[in-house]
Structures are given as C-alpha cells and as structure tokens.
Design an enzyme around this catalytic site. Sequence first.
Site, PDB file in Angstrom:
ATOM      1  N   CYS A 111      43.627  37.907  48.148  1.00 25.69           N
ATOM      2  CA  CYS A 111      44.394  39.109  47.747  1.00 25.69           C
ATOM      3  C   CYS A 111      43.754  40.601  47.885  1.00 25.69           C
ATOM      4  O   CYS A 111      43.017  41.008  48.649  1.00 25.69           O
ATOM      5  CB  CYS A 111      45.398  39.007  46.686  1.00 25.69           C
ATOM      6  SG  CYS A 111      47.063  40.062  46.773  1.00 25.69           S
ATOM      7  N   HIS A 112      43.643  41.091  46.777  1.00 26.63           N
ATOM      8  CA  HIS A 112      42.884  42.594  46.498  1.00 26.63           C
ATOM      9  C   HIS A 112      41.339  42.117  45.908  1.00 26.63           C
ATOM     10  O   HIS A 112      40.575  42.849  45.733  1.00 26.63           O
ATOM     11  CB  HIS A 112      43.520  43.285  45.587  1.00 26.63           C
ATOM     12  CG  HIS A 112      44.729  44.111  45.743  1.00 26.63           C
ATOM     13  ND1 HIS A 112      45.864  43.385  46.110  1.00 26.63           N
ATOM     14  CD2 HIS A 112      45.164  45.402  46.403  1.00 26.63           C
ATOM     15  CE1 HIS A 112      46.817  44.094  46.616  1.00 26.63           C
ATOM     16  NE2 HIS A 112      46.453  45.512  46.707  1.00 26.63           N
ATOM     17  N   ALA A 113      41.096  40.646  45.614  1.00 31.28           N
ATOM     18  CA  ALA A 113      39.850  40.431  45.195  1.00 31.28           C
ATOM     19  C   ALA A 113      38.798  40.639  45.942  1.00 31.28           C
ATOM     20  O   ALA A 113      37.655  41.076  45.418  1.00 31.28           O
ATOM     21  CB  ALA A 113      39.871  39.144  44.505  1.00 31.28           C
TER      22      ALA A 113
END
Lengths: 187, 187
Positions: A111-113
């Site tokens: 995801c946003h990691a």
Amino acid sequence: MPNIRDARFLILATNGFEQSELMTPRDELRKAGAKVDVATPDGKKIRGWKMTDWGETVDADLKIADAKPADYDMLVLPGGQINPDLLRVNPDAMKIVRAFVESGKPIAAICHAPWLLVEADALRGKTATSYKSIKTDVKNAGANWVDQEVVFDGGIITSRNPDDLKAFVAKIIEVIESGKSAQRRVA
Amino acid sequence: MPNIRDARFLILATNGFEQSELMTPRDELRKAGAKVDVATPDGKKIRGWKMTDWGETVDADLKIADAKPADYDMLVLPGGQINPDLLRVNPDAMKIVRAFVESGKPIAAICHAPWLLVEADALRGKTATSYKSIKTDVKNAGANWVDQEVVFDGGIITSRNPDDLKAFVAKIIEVIESGKSAQRRVA
C-alpha cells in the site's frame, strides 16, 4: 529448504497503520508457526486505521530503537496514509529499513509502505507496485511500477492494497521457503 | 498594480485537510477583501484534521468538477497527510491543478500539498519546499528542495507546515499585488 516455522519477521508500524495490513500478515505468519515481532516508536500500543477512520489498537512487542535486524529474516511494512508518512521521518525506523536494504535481507511493503523504500532509495531499477496514489512517487524513485497484486524483485515484495493481502502473505512465505531471500544481491 | 481586494482564489480540499492550512488562508484572504471559494469532491462539507486527529468541518462553496480555473487568479492547496493523498487520485482535482500549471497562473501549496504538484510534474527544475516527510518525493520529482518558511519560484509558492502560515499568506498577497502571477512563464 528453509521452513516458515523457523522464520522470524519484524513489523515496523506506528499510529495510522491500515489495520488489516498489519494484523493479517502478523496473524497468518504466526499461524504458520513463524515468530513475528511488532516494533513501534515507543514500544507502546498503536492505533490502527480502517479505510476511512481510526480502527483497532494493536500491542507492541518492542521499541523500534531496540529492534536488531540481525534477529530477523524479513522486514514487513504495513501501509496506511499516516503510518509510513510518520515513520519515514523517524530516524530509528529508517535505520532499520536501511539495515535490511544493505544486508540484502528481504523486505515486504504494501500500500503506502513503499514510501519507506523510496526514503531509503531502495527501489531504483527494481520492478515494484504500491497503492495507486503513490505510483508517481515510486516511479520518480526509479522503480518500474506495475499494476499487479504482488511483485517480488531484487529482494523486495510489494502489493497494492488490502485486497492483495492473500497474495502478499503467500509471497512472503514462498520467498522464505524457497530460500530466495538470501539471493537478493544476485537478483 | 493589482489589488488583493480584486483577487479570486480557489482552494481544493477533501477530508483530512490540515485545518489551519485551509482555514487561515481562507479567512485571511477573505478579510483582505478577496473572493475565496472552497471546492470539494462532492460540493459538500469536509472534515479537517488537527495535527494528530480529526478536527473541524468546513463548508464547501462548490464541487471540484464545477470549478472553472478561468474564474480564479490563484489556486491554494492545503496539506494534511490524508487530503492530498486522496486528491492526487481524483481526476477532477488533477484536471484543475494541471489547468493552473498549463495556464501559468500561480499555485500556492503548503505541507503535504506539494504532492499534487509532484503528480502534475510541475516542480521539475523549480526551487520549492514542503513538509519534511515528503522532501524526498519533491526532490525525486525534480525540484531543488530548500528548508525555508516560504519559497516562490516559477509561479509556485510553497511552505513547510502550519508554523509557516503567516509567511505563506503574506507571499500569496505579495504575488497577487506585485502582478508577478502573470510573469510565471518568464520566471
């Protein structure tokens, strides 16, 4: 052939992690017999995020500053809009991410990691995916961005969002059991 | 010499905007006599964020899809971790940002809002600042990142965080009143 039961995973997270992206890998990998530690900035519990609002709280096993990369086989990074944005300016967290990158041990980011991998300049020349909103940031960091549920390249596993969790966890187990985790520098 | 009282500003925002970064420019510019419209994805009120949790709700003046760049002299983009991350994948919002970039009309972006400029590839070769966590994204997008309370280069005003709001609003007024806004292509 390494077995998932002998594997040790480190999850780095802080408030605002997308809750399924921490809890599902943590629970599935523990169910498979692996050791999974959740490290947080203060070693205290953190508050998750569920799609559009605050969600469940999870316990911490240790403080990020006390985590030793040598004790783990893989680093697992959950997403959420807030969590990686906070961790990328946390020097203790970035020290851990950079240690995994430098040692060649595998990293799984969803995801946003992948912002944490952008911060460590770990995506240059690699094929990767991410949540759609950070596609431009991932591409600008030198990655070949693809729209796939899971990608493994150069020691790095990436997925797009919570819908990809099944494929994300399956790839984590596959990478550990195939022993590919050690072949990162060759990839 | 243009006067701030004749200026028309468009603010684009959605849920999770850092509340002071929307409310302070909106209120200060209205107090100075300017017209300020807040456009949101549905034309409905949106919920702000105050540092580490949800904050106040603000009213919308129109729907983003109904906003006409020709009706405004400057685009103002508040930050927050969530708001620009949502807007950068909102085609209506990005259409407005790109229209301002292409027309050469000035844009003011604070905190995490420069992500919208990264998305529009509007920072290449320009000097800019941003919230510290997205410094790497702004640099990877080709900007010369500097640590200053406010920067104006190539038609784009940027600031770092809510502490810079006074300088941010002062620069917005200065750019309008100096008529520099029209000289963007020359800068």
